[in-house]
Design a protein around this motif. Structure first.
Motif, PDB file in Angstrom:
ATOM      1  N   LEU A  80      24.305   8.321 -54.987  1.00 56.59           N
ATOM      2  CA  LEU A  80      23.697   9.547 -54.883  1.00 56.59           C
ATOM      3  C   LEU A  80      22.311   9.260 -53.603  1.00 56.59           C
ATOM      4  O   LEU A  80      21.389   8.589 -53.764  1.00 56.59           O
ATOM      5  N   LYS A  81      22.072  10.046 -52.616  1.00 56.51           N
ATOM      6  CA  LYS A  81      20.266   9.821 -52.140  1.00 56.51           C
ATOM      7  C   LYS A  81      19.928  11.704 -52.553  1.00 56.51           C
ATOM      8  O   LYS A  81      21.113  11.817 -51.970  1.00 56.51           O
ATOM      9  N   ASN A  82      19.143  11.727 -52.916  1.00 50.79           N
ATOM     10  CA  ASN A  82      18.498  13.083 -53.002  1.00 50.79           C
ATOM     11  C   ASN A  82      16.979  13.040 -52.478  1.00 50.79           C
ATOM     12  O   ASN A  82      16.704  12.435 -53.145  1.00 50.79           O
ATOM     13  N   ASP A  83      16.891  13.431 -51.190  1.00 51.49           N
ATOM     14  CA  ASP A  83      15.887  13.230 -49.524  1.00 51.49           C
ATOM     15  C   ASP A  83      15.078  12.252 -49.814  1.00 51.49           C
ATOM     16  O   ASP A  83      15.898  11.597 -49.367  1.00 51.49           O
ATOM     17  N   GLU A  84      14.591  11.796 -50.476  1.00 48.92           N
ATOM     18  CA  GLU A  84      14.099   9.808 -49.772  1.00 48.92           C
ATOM     19  C   GLU A  84      14.540   9.184 -51.527  1.00 48.92           C
ATOM     20  O   GLU A  84      14.302   7.476 -50.967  1.00 48.92           O
ATOM     21  N   VAL A  85      14.806   9.708 -52.267  1.00 49.93           N
ATOM     22  CA  VAL A  85      14.791   8.973 -53.492  1.00 49.93           C
ATOM     23  C   VAL A  85      16.413   8.507 -53.211  1.00 49.93           C
ATOM     24  O   VAL A  85      17.582   9.713 -53.770  1.00 49.93           O
ATOM     25  N   PHE A  86      16.964   7.702 -53.378  1.00 51.98           N
ATOM     26  CA  PHE A  86      18.252   6.908 -54.140  1.00 51.98           C
ATOM     27  C   PHE A  86      18.755   7.051 -55.230  1.00 51.98           C
ATOM     28  O   PHE A  86      17.986   6.015 -56.358  1.00 51.98           O
ATOM     29  N   TYR A  87      19.727   7.581 -56.565  1.00 51.59           N
ATOM     30  CA  TYR A  87      20.286   6.898 -57.627  1.00 51.59           C
ATOM     31  C   TYR A  87      21.515   6.485 -57.648  1.00 51.59           C
ATOM     32  O   TYR A  87      22.368   7.139 -56.973  1.00 51.59           O
ATOM     33  N   VAL A  88      21.453   5.559 -58.667  1.00 54.63           N
ATOM     34  CA  VAL A  88      22.879   4.546 -58.254  1.00 54.63           C
ATOM     35  C   VAL A  88      22.905   4.623 -60.476  1.00 54.63           C
ATOM     36  O   VAL A  88      22.279   4.775 -60.951  1.00 54.63           O
ATOM     37  N   SER A  96      16.805   4.637 -60.298  1.00 58.96           N
ATOM     38  CA  SER A  96      16.136   5.301 -59.089  1.00 58.96           C
ATOM     39  C   SER A  96      15.782   4.417 -57.942  1.00 58.96           C
ATOM     40  O   SER A  96      15.256   3.023 -58.242  1.00 58.96           O
ATOM     41  N   SER A  97      15.477   4.133 -57.151  1.00 60.78           N
ATOM     42  CA  SER A  97      14.961   3.725 -55.607  1.00 60.78           C
ATOM     43  C   SER A  97      15.131   4.340 -54.652  1.00 60.78           C
ATOM     44  O   SER A  97      15.187   4.646 -54.643  1.00 60.78           O
ATOM     45  N   LYS A  98      13.738   3.526 -53.819  1.00 63.94           N
ATOM     46  CA  LYS A  98      13.274   3.980 -52.443  1.00 63.94           C
ATOM     47  C   LYS A  98      14.357   3.461 -51.294  1.00 63.94           C
ATOM     48  O   LYS A  98      14.631   3.580 -50.952  1.00 63.94           O
ATOM     49  N   THR A  99      15.070   2.366 -51.766  1.00 61.50           N
ATOM     50  CA  THR A  99      15.974   1.889 -50.639  1.00 61.50           C
ATOM     51  C   THR A  99      16.925   1.287 -51.752  1.00 61.50           C
ATOM     52  O   THR A  99      16.983   0.903 -52.820  1.00 61.50           O
ATOM     53  N   ASN A 251      23.099   3.382 -40.671  1.00 64.79           N
ATOM     54  CA  ASN A 251      22.794   4.541 -39.829  1.00 64.79           C
ATOM     55  C   ASN A 251      22.032   5.894 -41.166  1.00 64.79           C
ATOM     56  O   ASN A 251      21.554   6.032 -40.366  1.00 64.79           O
ATOM     57  N   ILE A 252      21.744   4.876 -42.055  1.00 68.04           N
ATOM     58  CA  ILE A 252      21.239   6.103 -42.901  1.00 68.04           C
ATOM     59  C   ILE A 252      20.350   5.226 -43.438  1.00 68.04           C
ATOM     60  O   ILE A 252      19.453   4.276 -43.752  1.00 68.04           O
ATOM     61  N   ASP A 253      18.918   5.372 -43.128  1.00 66.98           N
ATOM     62  CA  ASP A 253      17.231   5.629 -43.466  1.00 66.98           C
ATOM     63  C   ASP A 253      17.301   4.855 -45.435  1.00 66.98           C
ATOM     64  O   ASP A 253      17.673   5.888 -45.961  1.00 66.98           O
ATOM     65  N   GLY A 254      16.301   3.967 -45.399  1.00 68.66           N
ATOM     66  CA  GLY A 254      16.209   3.271 -46.361  1.00 68.66           C
ATOM     67  C   GLY A 254      17.597   2.169 -46.630  1.00 68.66           C
ATOM     68  O   GLY A 254      17.828   2.416 -47.436  1.00 68.66           O
ATOM     69  N   VAL A 255      18.710   2.063 -46.229  1.00 69.08           N
ATOM     70  CA  VAL A 255      19.912   0.947 -46.551  1.00 69.08           C
ATOM     71  C   VAL A 255      20.325   0.291 -45.478  1.00 69.08           C
ATOM     72  O   VAL A 255      20.864   0.647 -44.216  1.00 69.08           O
ATOM     73  N   PHE A 256      20.659  -0.250 -45.562  1.00 67.65           N
ATOM     74  CA  PHE A 256      20.524  -1.883 -45.434  1.00 67.65           C
ATOM     75  C   PHE A 256      21.966  -2.587 -45.178  1.00 67.65           C
ATOM     76  O   PHE A 256      22.475  -2.089 -46.962  1.00 67.65           O
TER      77      PHE A 256
END
Length: 299
Positions: A80-88, A96-99, A251-256
């Motif tokens: 899940l992504k909430n604001d600029e943080v990803f929750y796995v 949690s992670s930035k990318t 296409n999602i910021d912070g996802v590669f």
């Protein structure tokens, strides 16, 4: 919080982790066993004459850990992504992670043939480019009914003329441009009950115990592991691959993304290369993220 969470611990994910770890970022690699660990012998990776898949992964993991990354044998259930943080969320914990770097690889299709798993690396393969070399002038088969199965069979024709496509009871599902290629092969539509052999594969068994001698089987109905993890983030896919730009940015910021989920050519070399690109792009993103926050705080 981690700087990067990499999902998948095959060659592409470990390559991305190496670049991030060496640059001093806090990295977590999550994943179960890589299919490469089933490979008996890898001998088409430049600079390494011959190595087993399991040893290649072991050395890669050791190198990544030495670079400072963490590796955990956990199955990722949701991102899940909430604001600029990803929750796995995994089967064990939450992080949690930035990318995020998606290196999901391929998923083995549920081939309901007895003993398939028993003979992986002993006559059963998932990659013609990897293992076709070992079957020169042998009698081999490709299990599948798609265009990918035809492509694998055409590749194997470089090593032997004795190539049969086994549809395993299915009808061929291919476009017009592949029809003429079918003339190069025997097509067997019978349902396969099991495969058999002592230490190595030696026979395919159909209904009523009808046996057919064979030296090798290539499974050609795997698909990229694009599932709820990527779909839930709203990542765009194209032609059954995650769509990325030349820098492996989605296409999602912070996802590669990297590896078999973006490449048609399933090779360790391409996986490692795309992992390096994704890792480098992730580093650049983290640098810009830090600069933007510092600039924000200045005001």
């Amino acid at each position: 919080m981690y700087d990067a969470i990499i999902i998948g611990k095959g060659p592409s994910g470990l390559s991305a982790a190496l670049y991030l770890g060496r640059d001093g970022y806090k990295v977590l690699v999550l994943g179960k066993e890589s299919i490469l660990e089933k490979c008996k012998e890898l001998n088409n990776y430049i600079g390494i004459e011959s190595i087993s898949g399991s040893e290649f992964i072991k050395r890669s993991i050791d190198q990544v850990i030495d670079a400072g990354a963490e590796i955990k044998n956990e199955k990722v259930l949701k991102i899940l992504k909430n604001d600029e943080v990803f929750y796995v969320k995994t089967n064990i914990s939450e992080y949690s992670s930035k990318t995020i770097v998606l290196a999901l690889g391929i998923k083995k299709s549920d081939v309901k043939i007895k003993n398939i798993d028993k003979f992986i690396g002993k006559g059963v393969s998932y990659c013609a480019s990897c293992d076709g070399y070992f079957y020169k002038n042998k009698n081999i088969g490709v299990i599948g009914n798609s265009e990918y199965a035809v492509e694998e069979a055409l590749n194997l024709k470089n090593y032997t003329d004795n190539v049969t496509i086994y549809t395993n009871g299915m009808e061929m599902n291919i476009s017009e441009k592949y029809i003429s290629s079918l003339k190069k092969f025997d097509i067997d539509n019978r349902k396969i009950q099991s495969i058999f052999g002592d230490e190595f594969l030696s026979h395919v068994i159909f209904g009523e115990d009808e046996k057919l001698g064979i030296d090798g089987i290539f499974i050609a109905n795997d698909t990229p592991n694009i599932d709820d993890l990527s779909n839930g983030l709203g990542i765009i896919t194209e032609n059954n691959r995650i769509k990325v730009d030349e820098n492996n940015i989605t296409n999602i910021d912070g996802v590669f993304a990297c590896g078999d989920i973006i490449n048609n050519f399933k090779q360790v070399s391409t996986a490692v290369g795309s992992g390096a690109v994704a890792g480098h792009s992730c580093v650049k993103y983290l640098i810009m993220l830090k600069l933007s926050k510092e600039k924000k705080y200045e005001h």
